[in-house]
Write an enzyme that holds these catalytic residues in place. Structure first.
Site, PDB file in Angstrom:
ATOM      1  N   HIS A 113       0.792  -1.237   0.000  1.00  0.00           N
ATOM      2  CA  HIS A 113       0.000   0.000   0.000  1.00  0.00           C
ATOM      3  C   HIS A 113       0.818   1.277   0.000  1.00  0.00           C
ATOM      4  CE1 HIS A 113       0.659  -0.546   4.371  1.00  0.00           C
ATOM      5  NE2 HIS A 113       0.591   0.768   4.419  1.00  0.00           N
TER       6      HIS A 113
HETATM    7  C1  UD1 Z   1      -2.391   5.260   5.776  1.00  0.00           C
HETATM    8  C2  UD1 Z   1      -1.119   5.794   6.434  1.00  0.00           C
HETATM    9  C3  UD1 Z   1      -0.026   4.768   6.317  1.00  0.00           C
HETATM   10  C4  UD1 Z   1      -0.461   3.434   6.866  1.00  0.00           C
HETATM   11  C5  UD1 Z   1      -1.756   2.999   6.206  1.00  0.00           C
HETATM   12  C6  UD1 Z   1      -2.224   1.760   6.896  1.00  0.00           C
HETATM   13  C7  UD1 Z   1      -0.758   8.228   6.325  1.00  0.00           C
HETATM   14  C8  UD1 Z   1      -0.016   9.299   5.654  1.00  0.00           C
HETATM   15  N1  UD1 Z   1      -0.676   7.008   5.758  1.00  0.00           N
HETATM   16  O1  UD1 Z   1      -2.133   5.113   4.395  1.00  0.00           O
HETATM   17  O2  UD1 Z   1       1.104   5.193   7.053  1.00  0.00           O
HETATM   18  O3  UD1 Z   1       0.542   2.482   6.638  1.00  0.00           O
HETATM   19  O4  UD1 Z   1      -2.744   4.021   6.367  1.00  0.00           O
HETATM   20  O5  UD1 Z   1      -3.188   1.074   6.187  1.00  0.00           O
HETATM   21  O6  UD1 Z   1      -1.399   8.445   7.307  1.00  0.00           O
HETATM   22  N2  UD1 Z   1      -9.510   4.484   1.530  1.00  0.00           N
HETATM   23  C9  UD1 Z   1     -10.711   3.814   1.417  1.00  0.00           C
HETATM   24  N3  UD1 Z   1     -11.298   3.385   2.574  1.00  0.00           N
HETATM   25  C10 UD1 Z   1     -10.782   3.590   3.807  1.00  0.00           C
HETATM   26  C11 UD1 Z   1      -9.578   4.289   3.903  1.00  0.00           C
HETATM   27  C12 UD1 Z   1      -8.950   4.724   2.754  1.00  0.00           C
HETATM   28  O7  UD1 Z   1     -11.221   3.604   0.327  1.00  0.00           O
HETATM   29  O8  UD1 Z   1     -11.394   3.159   4.816  1.00  0.00           O
HETATM   30  C13 UD1 Z   1      -8.841   4.906   0.277  1.00  0.00           C
HETATM   31  C14 UD1 Z   1      -9.192   6.340  -0.114  1.00  0.00           C
HETATM   32  O9  UD1 Z   1      -9.251   6.389  -1.511  1.00  0.00           O
HETATM   33  C15 UD1 Z   1      -7.979   7.126   0.352  1.00  0.00           C
HETATM   34  C16 UD1 Z   1      -6.854   6.104   0.178  1.00  0.00           C
HETATM   35  O10 UD1 Z   1      -7.430   4.847   0.473  1.00  0.00           O
HETATM   36  O11 UD1 Z   1      -7.773   8.285  -0.369  1.00  0.00           O
HETATM   37  C17 UD1 Z   1      -5.658   6.353   1.098  1.00  0.00           C
HETATM   38  O12 UD1 Z   1      -6.055   6.439   2.461  1.00  0.00           O
HETATM   39  P1  UD1 Z   1      -5.156   7.275   3.503  1.00  0.00           P
HETATM   40  O13 UD1 Z   1      -5.668   7.089   4.878  1.00  0.00           O
HETATM   41  O14 UD1 Z   1      -4.965   8.668   3.039  1.00  0.00           O
HETATM   42  O15 UD1 Z   1      -3.725   6.622   3.350  1.00  0.00           O
HETATM   43  P2  UD1 Z   1      -3.312   5.090   3.359  1.00  0.00           P
HETATM   44  O16 UD1 Z   1      -2.724   4.775   2.046  1.00  0.00           O
HETATM   45  O17 UD1 Z   1      -4.455   4.286   3.851  1.00  0.00           O
HETATM   46  N1  UDP Z   2      -3.688  -6.378   8.603  1.00  0.00           N
HETATM   47  C1  UDP Z   2      -4.996  -6.864   8.654  1.00  0.00           C
HETATM   48  N2  UDP Z   2      -5.635  -7.170   7.486  1.00  0.00           N
HETATM   49  C2  UDP Z   2      -5.063  -7.000   6.268  1.00  0.00           C
HETATM   50  C3  UDP Z   2      -3.735  -6.498   6.218  1.00  0.00           C
HETATM   51  C4  UDP Z   2      -3.090  -6.182   7.405  1.00  0.00           C
HETATM   52  O1  UDP Z   2      -5.551  -7.019   9.751  1.00  0.00           O
HETATM   53  O2  UDP Z   2      -5.703  -7.298   5.255  1.00  0.00           O
HETATM   54  C5  UDP Z   2      -3.017  -6.023   9.871  1.00  0.00           C
HETATM   55  C6  UDP Z   2      -1.655  -6.649  10.104  1.00  0.00           C
HETATM   56  O3  UDP Z   2      -1.784  -7.900  10.753  1.00  0.00           O
HETATM   57  C7  UDP Z   2      -0.987  -5.630  11.009  1.00  0.00           C
HETATM   58  C8  UDP Z   2      -1.564  -4.307  10.529  1.00  0.00           C
HETATM   59  O4  UDP Z   2      -2.746  -4.641   9.805  1.00  0.00           O
HETATM   60  O5  UDP Z   2      -1.381  -5.847  12.351  1.00  0.00           O
HETATM   61  C9  UDP Z   2      -0.601  -3.554   9.643  1.00  0.00           C
HETATM   62  O6  UDP Z   2      -1.264  -2.431   9.114  1.00  0.00           O
HETATM   63  P1  UDP Z   2      -0.864  -1.747   7.746  1.00  0.00           P
HETATM   64  O7  UDP Z   2      -0.022  -2.660   6.943  1.00  0.00           O
HETATM   65  O8  UDP Z   2      -2.115  -1.220   7.160  1.00  0.00           O
HETATM   66  O9  UDP Z   2      -0.050  -0.471   8.235  1.00  0.00           O
HETATM   67  P2  UDP Z   2       1.491  -0.212   8.594  1.00  0.00           P
HETATM   68  O10 UDP Z   2       1.896  -1.185   9.631  1.00  0.00           O
HETATM   69  O11 UDP Z   2       2.255  -0.321   7.324  1.00  0.00           O
HETATM   70  O12 UDP Z   2       1.499   1.195   9.063  1.00  0.00           O
END
Ligand code: UD1
Ligand code: UDP
Length: 391
Positions: free
Chosen positions: A212
């Protein structure tokens, strides 16, 4: 003592759950110096059922006391909206301390909103550094640590980073890793998950993938380099990919979804009628925490650009290939099962084949990754005398 904890995005929920349990334990102990009144605020950065609500069920988290409904947006929009909404809550609730976890936009926004009102901030998972400032999380980590009063670190490398940045020793507390608290607490429950049968997989008969990071998924070229490697690896073992919404969006935009076989819940209805998958790239919606742990526990190996998953695979002893060029969790490489491969097609294939040929890395477990980090955190904050409130 009144404490507000702030969560917003998927990886925050696993980090806050053990802390809430430790606070409950603190309050139940007659020897504790002062009871803690705790409020949980959800910013709404993540809002889909599979990115948020499922974790409240899996982790037995109480529902948030306040939901800010901030949603998606640009960095400034998301950070700004969170600050504006949270400030209103802070004015009203006047907490003695705000706890933030991890490195997402909600983390920085909450820390900034609190510190400007002279409310002390505790940062859980402080001190991690990838030294790559093109990653939004690195900016969030640097700034949150610079304004926090309690820097609660998961590993000694984090302490060293903070000291080099001039943070005084008396603000730094090496407590261990709360992500591991959640993992150890939920491992037995996760073992009961039926996800492997539901996806028609077999134990050790698949590799698990998550992706991601904007650096990997927001540009077609980078994503293609990874997919090329995945196609090659999937000739030897099926790859299961619970895809983050950001990545799903990009795959659609770039016309790359057809590279994957969709096994999302709708198509999982009658598992018996479908064949066991042999050599394929299998995509599905993100799965809940217990299902994901189960998939990690029984994967032959994991490929990921996640932060938390590098830690979980180290504790589980499952070989992990990190599809990034830097990591803020170097201890998972020096002591754990992690190997960094970037998004370089040849490197990914080479390291994946090594594992498939039985030459995967063995793993140790870092000190203090023992399931008790949250209790240590509550010891630190539960014994402190906070200055008089001036909000
Ligand atoms: C965010 C965090 C990242 C973390 C990740 C975990 C920041 C800068 N990034 O990234 O560090 O590793 O979460 O998963 O805070 N979206 C949906 N549904 C949701 C949430 C998001 O569709 O419930 C889509 C939207 O199009 C959104 C995009 O995902 O614009 C990105 O979401 P965002 O929270 O901005 O960043 P992540 O890539 O999720
Ligand atoms: N995780 C989950 N379902 C998924 C992918 C990840 O529950 O489909 C859990 C994973 O076990 C870990 C956490 O999400 O506990 C990691 O989150 P993510 O990778 O979104 O964020 P990051 O750690 O990179 O900030």
């Amino acid at each position: 003592m009144k404490i507000i904890s702030v969560v917003g995005a998927r990886p925050n929920f696993m980090k806050i759950a053990p802390l809430i349990r430790a606070i409950q334990k603190h309050n139940a102990n007659p020897q504790s110096p002062i009871p803690i009144q705790h409020l949980l605020i959800h910013t709404g950065q993540h809002y889909d059922y599979v990115m948020s609500q499922v974790f409240f069920q899996d982790l037995e988290l109480p529902q948030p006391d306040i939901y800010l409904d901030v949603g998606s947006g640009t960095h400034a929009e998301q950070t700004g909206r969170t600050m504006i909404e949270l400030e209103k809550v802070l004015f009203k609730e006047r907490p003695d301390l705000v706890i933030v976890v991890g490195d997402v936009n909600s983390t920085l926004a909450a820390a900034l909103a609190a510190v400007k009102l002279h409310i002390p901030v505790a940062h859980v998972e402080a001190g991690l550094r990838s030294f790559d400032r093109t990653m939004p999380e690195e900016i969030n980590r640097l700034l949150t640590d610079a304004i926090s009063d309690y820097l609660l670190t998961p590993s000694p490398d984090a302490d060293e980073n903070l000291k080099k940045e001039g943070i005084p020793d008396d603000k730094i507390f090496l407590v261990g890793d709360v992500m591991v608290d959640s993992l150890l607490y939920n491992k037995a429950k996760a073992a009961q998950s039926k996800i492997i049968q539901q996806l028609n997989l077999t134990e050790k008969g698949y590799a698990l993938l998550t992706l991601h990071r904007p650096g990997n998924v927001d540009e077609k070229e980078s994503l293609l380099r990874i997919i090329k490697a995945l196609s090659e690896v999937s000739r030897r073992i099926p790859i299961v990919f619970p895809a983050h919404p950001r990545t799903q969006k990009r795959l659609k935009e770039f016309g790359l979804l057809s590279q994957f076989l969709d096994i999302s819940p709708e198509s999982r209805a009658e598992p018996e009628s479908r064949p066991i998958f042999k050599h394929q790239l299998l995509i599905t919606a993100p799965v809940g925490y217990l299902d994901f742990l189960k998939l990690e526990m029984h994967a032959r190996f994991v490929m990921t650009d996640s932060g938390g998953i590098q830690e979980e695979t180290t504790v589980l002893g499952i070989p992990c290939l990190t599809l990034r060029n830097s990591t803020e969790r170097p201890i998972t490489i020096t002591e754990g099962s992690n190997t960094m491969v970037g998004n370089n097609t040849e490197r990914i294939i080479e390291e994946a084949f090594k594992i498939l040929d039985g030459k995967g890395k063995e793993s140790g477990c870092p000190d203090l990754w023992d399931g008790r980090a949250a209790e240590r955190i509550v010891e630190v904050i539960g014994c402190h005398r906070f200055p008089k409130k001036i909000v």
